[in-house]
Design a protein around this motif. Structure first.
Motif, PDB file in Angstrom:
ATOM      1  N   ASN A  44      -4.027   8.106  -5.936  1.00 56.12           N
ATOM      2  CA  ASN A  44      -2.770   8.704  -5.480  1.00 56.12           C
ATOM      3  C   ASN A  44      -2.088   7.826  -4.435  1.00 56.12           C
ATOM      4  O   ASN A  44      -0.856   7.714  -4.414  1.00 56.12           O
ATOM      5  N   ILE A  45      -2.881   7.205  -3.561  1.00 57.84           N
ATOM      6  CA  ILE A  45      -2.335   6.295  -2.552  1.00 57.84           C
ATOM      7  C   ILE A  45      -1.691   5.092  -3.227  1.00 57.84           C
ATOM      8  O   ILE A  45      -0.608   4.642  -2.842  1.00 57.84           O
ATOM      9  N   ARG A  46      -2.346   4.554  -4.260  1.00 62.63           N
ATOM     10  CA  ARG A  46      -1.800   3.412  -5.006  1.00 62.63           C
ATOM     11  C   ARG A  46      -0.465   3.776  -5.636  1.00 62.63           C
ATOM     12  O   ARG A  46       0.509   3.015  -5.571  1.00 62.63           O
ATOM     13  N   LYS A  47      -0.404   4.932  -6.263  1.00 65.98           N
ATOM     14  CA  LYS A  47       0.812   5.352  -6.949  1.00 65.98           C
ATOM     15  C   LYS A  47       1.945   5.626  -5.954  1.00 65.98           C
ATOM     16  O   LYS A  47       3.107   5.320  -6.228  1.00 65.98           O
ATOM     17  N   GLU A  48       1.594   6.192  -4.805  1.00 68.19           N
ATOM     18  CA  GLU A  48       2.614   6.446  -3.793  1.00 68.19           C
ATOM     19  C   GLU A  48       3.176   5.126  -3.261  1.00 68.19           C
ATOM     20  O   GLU A  48       4.377   5.007  -3.004  1.00 68.19           O
ATOM     21  N   LYS A  49       2.314   4.133  -3.129  1.00 71.17           N
ATOM     22  CA  LYS A  49       2.770   2.801  -2.705  1.00 71.17           C
ATOM     23  C   LYS A  49       3.736   2.228  -3.744  1.00 71.17           C
ATOM     24  O   LYS A  49       4.777   1.659  -3.387  1.00 71.17           O
ATOM     25  N   MET A  50       3.401   2.375  -4.998  1.00 72.70           N
ATOM     26  CA  MET A  50       4.287   1.902  -6.061  1.00 72.70           C
ATOM     27  C   MET A  50       5.628   2.626  -6.000  1.00 72.70           C
ATOM     28  O   MET A  50       6.691   2.006  -6.175  1.00 72.70           O
ATOM     29  N   GLN A  51       5.603   3.930  -5.759  1.00 72.12           N
ATOM     30  CA  GLN A  51       6.834   4.707  -5.634  1.00 72.12           C
ATOM     31  C   GLN A  51       7.725   4.152  -4.528  1.00 72.12           C
ATOM     32  O   GLN A  51       8.940   3.994  -4.704  1.00 72.12           O
ATOM     33  N   ASN A  52       7.126   3.867  -3.367  1.00 74.58           N
ATOM     34  CA  ASN A  52       7.896   3.385  -2.227  1.00 74.58           C
ATOM     35  C   ASN A  52       8.493   2.007  -2.492  1.00 74.58           C
ATOM     36  O   ASN A  52       9.639   1.732  -2.111  1.00 74.58           O
ATOM     37  N   ILE A  53       7.726   1.141  -3.136  1.00 75.84           N
ATOM     38  CA  ILE A  53       8.227  -0.192  -3.469  1.00 75.84           C
ATOM     39  C   ILE A  53       9.402  -0.080  -4.430  1.00 75.84           C
ATOM     40  O   ILE A  53      10.447  -0.708  -4.238  1.00 75.84           O
ATOM     41  N   LEU A  54       9.249   0.726  -5.456  1.00 80.20           N
ATOM     42  CA  LEU A  54      10.305   0.895  -6.454  1.00 80.20           C
ATOM     43  C   LEU A  54      11.567   1.532  -5.868  1.00 80.20           C
ATOM     44  O   LEU A  54      12.689   1.184  -6.264  1.00 80.20           O
ATOM     45  N   SER A  55      11.390   2.444  -4.922  1.00 81.10           N
ATOM     46  CA  SER A  55      12.549   3.153  -4.377  1.00 81.10           C
ATOM     47  C   SER A  55      13.507   2.218  -3.658  1.00 81.10           C
ATOM     48  O   SER A  55      14.711   2.487  -3.597  1.00 81.10           O
ATOM     49  N   THR A  56      13.013   1.085  -3.131  1.00 79.16           N
ATOM     50  CA  THR A  56      13.892   0.153  -2.413  1.00 79.16           C
ATOM     51  C   THR A  56      14.847  -0.574  -3.361  1.00 79.16           C
ATOM     52  O   THR A  56      15.836  -1.149  -2.909  1.00 79.16           O
TER      53      THR A  56
END
Length: 247
Positions: A44-56
Motif C-alpha cells: 500500500n505504501i508503494r502504491k501511494e508513492k506511485m499515486q503521489n508521483i503521478l499526481s504531479t
C-alpha cells in the motif's frame, strides 16, 4: 474441599497468573497480525508513492490503479550521485530520503522519475525538509525545459491543522503550477513561499503567496524546494536535450 478451590481461584497469585497469560496471548496475537499484514502495508505504501508521483503530472488514480498507470507513464527511474552521474546499482524507487538526508551530501543518492504524458516529458523530483514540528515532504515535477513547474504535492508528519497542514490542500499546491525555478539570470532559486502582495499571474517571479499563520512551514517548503532541486543541477547540465540556459 470446594471452599479451598474457590479460595484458590480468588487468590492474588491466580489473578496475577491469569493477567500474565492474557498479556502473553494478546501480544502473540498482535505480533502475528502485524507480521501477517506487513506485506500488504508495504504494498500500500508503494502504491501511494506511485499515486503521489503521478499526481504531479496530472494523472489521478486510486490505489488499485496506481501500478498500471505508473508503468504506463513513468518511463525512467534514475539514481543520481552528487556529480550528476547515474548509479546503476541503486534502485531509485527504493531510496529512502529520510535516511539519505542524514548522510553527507557526497554520499547521498538523488532519485529522479521521468514521465511521458501525451507526448510531453516531465522530470519528477522527490522533496524532503523540515516544517514547524516535524518533517515535510513531497514531489515536484518540471516540464522538459527543466524550469517550469508542472505540478507539486506536499505532505507532513506533524504540522498544525488549519495552518501548516494546509500545504497538503489542492488550493495551495496549484499555486506552484507554471512557476519558474530559475531567475532571469539563469540561477536556480526555486520557488519561495512569501507573505505580501503576490501577483498570482506572474509566473516568473519565483514566488507564491504564503499560508496565513504558517510562516515557518512555508519557509520549510521554500528551503526544501531550492535545496533538493540544486542537487540535480549537475545531472541536468549533462543532458544535451535540456532547453533552459543553466548557470
Amino acid at each position: 474441599m470446594e471452599e479451598k478451590s474457590v479460595n484458590k481461584t480468588n487468590s492474588n497469585g491466580y489473578t496475577f497468573m491469569f493477567a500474565v497469560i492474557m498479556v502473553v496471548v494478546v501480544a502473540a496475537v498482535l505480533a502475528f497480525a502485524a507480521t501477517s499484514l506487513q506485506p500488504t502495508q508495504q504494498e500500500n505504501i508503494r502504491k501511494e508513492k506511485m499515486q503521489n508521483i503521478l499526481s504531479t503530472v496530472g494523472i489521478a488514480t486510486d490505489r488499485d490503479g496506481a501500478k498500471e498507470l505508473y508503468d504506463q507513464y513513468i518511463v525512467e527511474e534514475v539514481a543520481i550521485r552528487e556529480d550528476g552521474s547515474v548509479d546503476e546499482s541503486v534502485d531509485a524507487f527504493k531510496v529512502d530520503l529520510a535516511k539519505e538526508l542524514k548522510k553527507p551530501v557526497n554520499e547521498q543518492v538523488f532519485p529522479l522519475y521521468v514521465a511521458e504524458v501525451e507526448g510531453s516529458r516531465y522530470y519528477i523530483v522527490p522533496l524532503r525538509g523540515n516544517g514547524l514540528w516535524n518533517a515535510i515532504f513531497g514531489y515536484i515535477s518540471l516540464k522538459d525545459d527543466v524550469n517550469t513547474i508542472k505540478g507539486a504535492t506536499f505532505d507532513h508528519l506533524g504540522e498544525t491543522p488549519g495552518l501548516g497542514a494546509e500545504i497538503t490542500k489542492e488550493w495551495f499546491r496549484k499555486k506552484f503550477e507554471d512557476e519558474k525555478i530559475f531567475d532571469e539570470n539563469g540561477n536556480l532559486v526555486g520557488v519561495s513561499v512569501v507573505k505580501g502582495n503576490i501577483d498570482v499571474s506572474d509566473k516568473d517571479d519565483n514566488k507564491v503567496d504564503a499560508i496565513s499563520g504558517a510562516t515557518i512551514t512555508g519557509d520549510g517548503v521554500s528551503d526544501m524546494i531550492s535545496e533538493r532541486l540544486k542537487r540535480y543541477l549537475p545531472y541536468f547540465e549533462q543532458q544535451k536535450d535540456i532547453k533552459v540556459a543553466i548557470k
